[in-house]
Design a protein around this motif. Structure first.
Motif, mmCIF file in Angstrom:
data_model
loop_
_atom_site.group_PDB
_atom_site.id
_atom_site.type_symbol
_atom_site.label_atom_id
_atom_site.label_comp_id
_atom_site.label_asym_id
_atom_site.label_seq_id
_atom_site.Cartn_x
_atom_site.Cartn_y
_atom_site.Cartn_z
ATOM 1 N N ILE A 174 0.978 -1.263 -0.039
ATOM 2 C CA ILE A 174 0.011 -0.042 0.052
ATOM 3 C C ILE A 174 0.840 1.306 -0.104
ATOM 4 O O ILE A 174 1.837 1.321 0.711
ATOM 5 N N PRO A 175 0.640 1.885 -0.899
ATOM 6 C CA PRO A 175 1.473 3.475 -0.755
ATOM 7 C C PRO A 175 1.513 3.876 0.589
ATOM 8 O O PRO A 175 0.537 4.004 1.306
ATOM 9 N N HIS A 176 2.650 4.595 0.984
ATOM 10 C CA HIS A 176 2.877 4.980 2.304
ATOM 11 C C HIS A 176 1.777 6.127 2.863
ATOM 12 O O HIS A 176 1.244 5.927 3.903
ATOM 13 N N THR A 177 1.347 7.123 1.868
ATOM 14 C CA THR A 177 0.391 7.873 2.324
ATOM 15 C C THR A 177 -0.989 7.271 2.458
ATOM 16 O O THR A 177 -1.625 7.618 3.503
ATOM 17 N N LEU A 178 -1.325 6.336 1.770
ATOM 18 C CA LEU A 178 -2.550 5.535 1.938
ATOM 19 C C LEU A 178 -2.672 4.814 3.372
ATOM 20 O O LEU A 178 -3.500 4.653 4.082
ATOM 21 N N PHE A 179 -1.413 4.135 3.508
ATOM 22 C CA PHE A 179 -1.230 3.319 4.623
ATOM 23 C C PHE A 179 -1.453 4.255 5.889
ATOM 24 O O PHE A 179 -2.090 4.069 6.669
ATOM 25 N N GLU A 180 -1.008 5.469 6.003
ATOM 26 C CA GLU A 180 -1.043 6.371 6.980
ATOM 27 C C GLU A 180 -2.312 6.939 7.173
ATOM 28 O O GLU A 180 -2.748 6.871 8.487
ATOM 29 N N GLN A 181 -3.052 6.993 6.167
ATOM 30 C CA GLN A 181 -4.545 7.339 6.214
ATOM 31 C C GLN A 181 -5.268 6.304 6.894
ATOM 32 O O GLN A 181 -6.153 6.562 7.777
ATOM 33 N N ILE A 182 -5.160 5.002 6.426
ATOM 34 C CA ILE A 182 -5.858 3.959 7.024
ATOM 35 C C ILE A 182 -5.519 3.626 8.499
ATOM 36 O O ILE A 182 -6.553 3.341 9.127
ATOM 37 N N PHE A 183 -4.009 3.731 8.777
ATOM 38 C CA PHE A 183 -3.834 3.831 10.135
ATOM 39 C C PHE A 183 -4.469 4.740 11.033
ATOM 40 O O PHE A 183 -5.209 4.354 12.102
ATOM 41 N N ARG A 184 -4.477 6.125 10.596
ATOM 42 C CA ARG A 184 -5.067 6.973 11.472
ATOM 43 C C ARG A 184 -6.522 6.828 11.423
ATOM 44 O O ARG A 184 -7.190 7.045 12.490
ATOM 45 N N ALA A 185 -7.307 6.450 10.382
ATOM 46 C CA ALA A 185 -8.686 5.962 10.533
ATOM 47 C C ALA A 185 -8.893 4.711 11.726
ATOM 48 O O ALA A 185 -10.031 5.024 12.328
ATOM 49 N N ALA A 186 -7.945 3.796 11.539
ATOM 50 C CA ALA A 186 -8.307 2.734 12.595
ATOM 51 C C ALA A 186 -8.068 3.182 14.041
ATOM 52 O O ALA A 186 -8.934 2.939 14.757
ATOM 53 N N VAL A 187 -7.207 3.695 14.294
ATOM 54 C CA VAL A 187 -7.029 4.472 15.516
ATOM 55 C C VAL A 187 -8.099 5.621 16.027
ATOM 56 O O VAL A 187 -8.715 5.298 17.130
ATOM 57 N N ALA A 188 -8.629 6.055 15.027
ATOM 58 C CA ALA A 188 -9.869 6.958 15.475
ATOM 59 C C ALA A 188 -11.040 6.112 15.569
ATOM 60 O O ALA A 188 -11.934 6.359 16.504
ATOM 61 N N HIS A 189 -10.997 5.023 14.940
ATOM 62 C CA HIS A 189 -12.205 3.992 15.230
ATOM 63 C C HIS A 189 -12.297 3.365 16.524
ATOM 64 O O HIS A 189 -12.910 3.270 17.222
ATOM 65 N N VAL A 190 -10.948 2.944 16.937
ATOM 66 C CA VAL A 190 -10.600 2.387 18.274
ATOM 67 C C VAL A 190 -11.070 3.623 19.289
ATOM 68 O O VAL A 190 -11.986 3.113 20.227
ATOM 69 N N ASN A 191 -10.589 4.687 19.179
ATOM 70 C CA ASN A 191 -10.797 5.840 20.350
ATOM 71 C C ASN A 191 -12.576 5.991 20.257
ATOM 72 O O ASN A 191 -12.907 6.362 21.406
ATOM 73 N N ALA A 192 -13.095 5.943 19.340
ATOM 74 C CA ALA A 192 -14.525 6.241 19.227
ATOM 75 C C ALA A 192 -15.386 4.812 19.772
ATOM 76 O O ALA A 192 -16.706 4.816 19.777
ATOM 77 N N GLY A 193 -14.446 3.807 19.782
ATOM 78 C CA GLY A 193 -15.237 2.428 20.232
ATOM 79 C C GLY A 193 -16.096 1.719 18.999
ATOM 80 O O GLY A 193 -16.531 0.809 19.383
ATOM 81 N N ASN A 194 -15.576 2.317 18.114
ATOM 82 C CA ASN A 194 -15.981 1.405 16.741
ATOM 83 C C ASN A 194 -15.239 0.325 16.310
ATOM 84 O O ASN A 194 -14.401 0.604 15.367
ATOM 85 N N LEU A 195 -15.188 -0.567 17.129
ATOM 86 C CA LEU A 195 -14.126 -1.758 16.845
ATOM 87 C C LEU A 195 -14.374 -2.688 15.845
ATOM 88 O O LEU A 195 -13.379 -3.177 15.241
ATOM 89 N N ASP A 196 -15.594 -2.734 15.214
ATOM 90 C CA ASP A 196 -15.776 -3.686 14.008
ATOM 91 C C ASP A 196 -14.951 -2.687 12.739
ATOM 92 O O ASP A 196 -14.121 -3.595 12.095
ATOM 93 N N ALA A 197 -15.341 -1.468 12.668
ATOM 94 C CA ALA A 197 -14.661 -0.797 11.749
ATOM 95 C C ALA A 197 -13.024 -0.745 11.790
ATOM 96 O O ALA A 197 -12.076 -0.736 10.877
ATOM 97 N N ALA A 198 -12.616 -0.624 13.030
ATOM 98 C CA ALA A 198 -11.232 -0.839 13.460
ATOM 99 C C ALA A 198 -10.628 -2.078 12.869
ATOM 100 O O ALA A 198 -9.447 -1.845 12.505
ATOM 101 N N ALA A 199 -11.233 -3.067 13.279
ATOM 102 C CA ALA A 199 -10.780 -4.559 12.704
ATOM 103 C C ALA A 199 -10.712 -4.538 11.412
ATOM 104 O O ALA A 199 -9.730 -4.947 11.017
ATOM 105 N N LEU A 200 -11.622 -4.064 10.526
ATOM 106 C CA LEU A 200 -11.282 -4.088 9.139
ATOM 107 C C LEU A 200 -10.264 -3.345 8.550
ATOM 108 O O LEU A 200 -9.497 -3.905 7.854
#
Length: 308
Positions: free
Chosen positions: A4-30
């Motif tokens: 995955i391109p680095h920029t896209l990887f960083e975007q997905i990673f930040r989104a995953a962390v945001a999902h964890v912090n929001a308690g949306n664990l299913d989206a974070a797991a995906l």
């Protein structure tokens, strides 16, 4: 591996962390699964996966991932703490001690691993607990909530002296913390230090006037100090905020009876029996024991008078 391109990887990673912090664990797991396919050996991804595994009730999986992360990124404090929490959740508390000691050594100003290590040593019955408590006192005086939680754990573990110190530190760190004063009051009562207990419990109900348990303990303490008027006020406040508090109703009756107000005492006893019928035996003993008590020759009439 799925690049995955680095920029896209960083975007997905930040989104995953945001999902964890929001308690949306299913989206974070995906999102995490996509990251793992792209970089299975990335320590941050492994840490994310361990966090999700722990949050979703899979501590052994979390422990495996975070240990792999630590082999790639040794000494990472957040990962050390996560490894400890996973070990505790997996029921292997002894395996939490080493990573927590390392985290404390690497981040001496960080409160989380220090308090978690103290709780772990307490649960394990480790003899180094006292030294760790001293270290906490030296480094983390302002952590009111953590001292309060530790005080409760020490109290449950039947370490009253250490618990009193913890509650006192919590109260000093946050003078508005009613629960800390309540804890102090109960332990001071148990130690027979009634005057100090009364002061602490009075502070507790001043900070939280709805704390029925603290009002009740204050009433008991005032009675121990032979201040029945103050005890009556305290028991009445306990019942105001917890109307089903049968013990407070019985003790209110006793205090009123000792003051010579038998009609009011009978009303309080009736309330206690109405709340909890098995209070009758204690009421029967109280109503005939004090010098201001009453003698009933007809048990049936006695029960009827109390509404039992």
């Amino acid at each position: 591996m799925n690049p995955i391109p680095h920029t896209l990887f960083e975007q997905i990673f930040r989104a995953a962390v945001a999902h964890v912090n929001a308690g949306n664990l299913d989206a974070a797991a995906l999102a995490c699964n996509e990251l793992r396919r792209a970089r299975p050996d990335d320590p941050a991804v492994l840490q994310l996966h361990a966090t999700l595994a722990l949050r979703t009730g899979n501590p052994n999986e979390a422990l495996s991932s975070i240990r792999q992360s630590l082999t790639i990124r040794p000494g990472h404090v957040a990962s050390l703490v996560l490894a400890a929490r996973a070990a505790i959740a997996a029921g292997t508390q002894d395996q939490a001690v080493t990573p927590l000691r390392e985290a404390v050594a690497r981040a001496p100003d960080l409160a989380e691993p220090a308090f978690l290590l103290c709780r772990t040593l307490l649960d394990l019955g480790d003899k180094s607990l006292d030294a760790m408590l001293d270290l906490l006192a030296a480094r983390h005086r302002t952590q009111a909530a953590e001292w309060q939680h530790l005080g409760l754990a020490l109290q449950r573990a039947r370490k009253p002296a250490a618990a009193l110190v913890a509650f006192t530190r919590a109260a000093l760190a946050d003078p508005t913390l009613a629960d800390a004063q309540f804890g102090r009051g109960l332990l001071l009562r148990d130690a027979g230090r009634m005057t100090e207990a009364r002061t602490a419990l009075q502070q507790a109900v001043t900070l939280d006037p709805t704390a029925a348990g603290a009002w009740f303990a204050l009433g008991l303490t005032c009675q121990d100090l032979n201040d029945e008027k103050a005890a009556i006020t305290a028991y009445q406040a306990a019942l105001q905020h917890r109307p089903d508090f049968a013990e407070a109703a019985v003790n209110l009756g006793i205090a009123l009876q000792r003051q010579g107000d038998m009609p009011a005492a009978i009303d309080a006893y009736r309330s206690a029996i109405r709340i909890r019928p098995d209070s009758f035996s204690r009421v029967a003993q109280a109503i005939t024991a004090a010098r201001t008590g009453m003698l009933w020759l007809d048990p049936t009439a006695f029960r009827r008078a109390l509404g039992a």
